[in-house]
Write an enzyme that holds these catalytic residues in place. Structure first.
Site, PDB file in Angstrom:
ATOM      1  N   ASP A  66      -3.380   7.721   7.953  1.00  0.00           N
ATOM      2  CA  ASP A  66      -4.228   6.750   8.648  1.00  0.00           C
ATOM      3  C   ASP A  66      -3.337   6.026   9.659  1.00  0.00           C
ATOM      4  OD1 ASP A  66      -2.806   4.862   7.167  1.00  0.00           O
ATOM      5  OD2 ASP A  66      -4.446   4.448   5.761  1.00  0.00           O
TER       6      ASP A  66
ATOM      7  N   HIS B   5      -0.165   4.586   7.161  1.00  0.00           N
ATOM      8  CA  HIS B   5       0.403   5.287   6.005  1.00  0.00           C
ATOM      9  C   HIS B   5       0.655   6.742   6.327  1.00  0.00           C
ATOM     10  CE1 HIS B   5      -2.097   1.909   4.476  1.00  0.00           C
ATOM     11  NE2 HIS B   5      -0.924   1.623   3.946  1.00  0.00           N
TER      12      HIS B   5
ATOM     13  N   SER C 266       0.793  -1.229   0.000  1.00  0.00           N
ATOM     14  CA  SER C 266       0.000   0.000   0.000  1.00  0.00           C
ATOM     15  C   SER C 266       0.829   1.284   0.000  1.00  0.00           C
ATOM     16  CB  SER C 266      -0.939   0.001   1.208  1.00  0.00           C
ATOM     17  OG  SER C 266      -0.191  -0.260   2.374  1.00  0.00           O
TER      18      SER C 266
END
Ligand SMILES: *[C@@H]1O[C@H](CO)[C@@H](O)[C@H](O)[C@H]1NC(C)=O
Ligand SMILES: *[C@@H]1O[C@H](CO)[C@@H](O)[C@H](O)[C@H]1NC(C)=O
Ligand SMILES: *[C@@H]1O[C@H](CO)[C@@H](O)[C@H](O)[C@H]1NC(C)=O
Ligand SMILES: *[C@@H]1O[C@H](CO)[C@@H](O)[C@H](O)[C@H]1NC(C)=O
Ligand SMILES: *[C@@H]1O[C@H](CO)[C@@H](O)[C@H](O)[C@H]1NC(C)=O
Ligand SMILES: *[C@@H]1O[C@H](CO)[C@@H](O)[C@H](O)[C@H]1NC(C)=O
Ligand SMILES: *[C@@H]1O[C@H](CO)[C@@H](O)[C@H](O)[C@H]1NC(C)=O
Length: 365
Positions: free
Chosen positions: A329, A332, A41
């Site tokens: 978040d 990240h 991600s």
């Protein structure tokens, strides 16, 4: 007197314009024909959008600072590889494999997938994801399409693929979405931390040899960050510092072995150049200058019960002062974090940032 001043100002302006113009030339020319991206991600820019998984980011508030809004990037704005692609002089971001078509694959493809790992099973408790092995199968498809586009001339295609930069940023999920979730995965009962780092790096080594066989000669590997100190790590540990350090130490064992791997490949694979981006060094030295930044809680709203989540609550709230937060978040970074990280990976600010050198040198080699 005033006239003299005007002349000096004019001269300064000319110098400034010249400098800006030169900079534009350096940054404006594309330095390599293509940029291929593997990972999780940190790099994903839309490959998970149509998968059945909780590891998605194609909803608000993701993309709140991105011109196209939510795209599947796991941050508020540009992600790590967007920043690196810009430094490499690409006009557009590298398209995700899920939607890349036709001629655009000649510029490179992004295969990265949120929740994916080196190990096949990593991330499965979140749902579907494209493991590194499957990303390499997708790259095989791209390579054969590139051969077709280049008139089925094998040596021409190989020479082309040899010039590209390959980015491989993976392994965080093998810890956070595998080893440190004993309720879902048996790995921590099978391997101690040292053995786990060994098996991960052995598997990564095979995967990188596959990538090399597909024509990759310029490969950038990224060390893992302090996963214990991410908001999700802190929540998993209930702020217990020995638990947090335990996660960070496990990750450090992995990083050390990746450096050894870089040395071995550089010694044994003729023509190939591997570099290691020292995430440890970059995060240690940038956190000392972060000062007033919020580093222990995310900017967006994240669920912590019953399981601590990594992603923002769909359509939940987000902080307004995003440049004041390290984390967007629970795992990240915000765009400002990626600008620093990607910038230093591209052009090292201290000798320890990248080993044996940075992405700019890799591009020019
Ligand atoms: C990038 O865009 C600029 C300005 O739009 C253009 O001059 C340049 O040729 C483009 N570069 C590439 C590699 O497409
Ligand atoms: C393939 O391309 C190379 C380099 O352009 C050229 O020298 C060679 O003749 C080509 N081979 C074939 C079979 O077309
Ligand atoms: C951990 O500490 C932070 C900041 O002190 C606090 O906001 C958070 O609620 C704590 N988390 C847990 C799970 O105790
Ligand atoms: C903190 O974590 C350590 C290591 O995981 C564990 O042994 C210890 O019992 C924990 N302490 C508390 C107060 O939960
Ligand atoms: C490659 O080179 C290293 C020295 O850096 C050596 O120790 C290693 O055994 C060699 N072979 C392989 C397959 O890595
Ligand atoms: C990475 O950075 C850490 C912290 O500065 C340093 O101790 C380590 O030697 C660096 N590793 C490499 C391979 O340069
Ligand atoms: C960011 O904004 C929130 C509310 O808007 C405020 O509570 C917080 O103190 C601000 N943080 C910083 C570091 O400015």
């Amino acid at each position: 007197m005033a006239c003299q001043m005007k002349k000096i100002l004019l001269l300064l302006l000319v110098v400034l314009l010249l400098v800006l113009n030169l900079q534009h030339c350096v940054d404006g020319t594309q330095q390599v024909p293509c940029f291929f991206i593997f990972g999780d991600s940190l790099s994903d820019n839309g490959n998970n959008n149509n998968l059945v998984t909780m590891a998605k980011a194609n909803y608000q508030p993701y993309g709140i600072d991105f011109p196209e809004g939510p795209t599947g990037r796991f941050t508020n704005g540009r992600n790590l590889v967007d920043i690196i692609a810009e430094h490499l002089g690409f006009n557009n971001s590298i398209p995700p494999f899920a939607t890349a078509r036709g001629q655009e694959i000649l510029k490179g493809v992004n295969y990265a997938s949120g929740a994916a790992g080196i190990r096949e099973e990593t991330g499965q408790q979140q749902g579907d994801r494209i493991s590194l092995d499957r990303q390499l199968l997708n790259h095989q498809v791209t390579v054969s399409n590139i051969k077709n586009l280049l008139g089925n001339n094998e040596s021409l295609a190989t020479a082309y693929l040899n010039k590209c930069i390959y980015s491989v940023a993976i392994g965080s999920n093998d810890y956070l979405n595998n080893y440190f979730l004993p309720q879902f995965y048996p790995t921590s009962r099978i391997y101690n931390q040292k053995q786990y780092a060994t098996v991960l790096v052995q598997q990564l080594s095979q995967q990188l040899l596959t990538l090399h066989k597909l024509g990759a000669l310029k490969i950038a590997l990224y060390g893992l960050g302090f996963l214990g100190h991410t908001p999700v790590g802190l929540t998993m540990c209930r702020n217990n510092s020995s638990c947090v350090d335990n996660i960070d130490n496990a990750v450090a064992l992995f990083n050390d072995k990746v450096v050894t791997l870089v040395n071995n490949f550089n010694n044994n694979l003729t023509n190939a150049k591997f570099i290691y981006i020292n995430t440890t060094e970059i995060s240690l030295s940038s956190s000392s200058s972060e000062g007033s930044m919020v580093t222990n809680v995310p900017c967006c709203e994240v669920l912590t019960n019953p399981q601590p989540q990594a992603e923002c609550i769909p359509f939940g709230t987000a902080c307004g002062n995003r440049s004041q937060y390290s984390f967007w978040d629970a795992v990240h970074q915000t765009e400002v974090g990626y600008v620093v990280y990607g910038g230093r990976a591209y052009r090292a600010q201290s000798p320890a940032d990248a080993y044996p050198n940075d992405i700019e040198h890799l591009a020019q080699s």
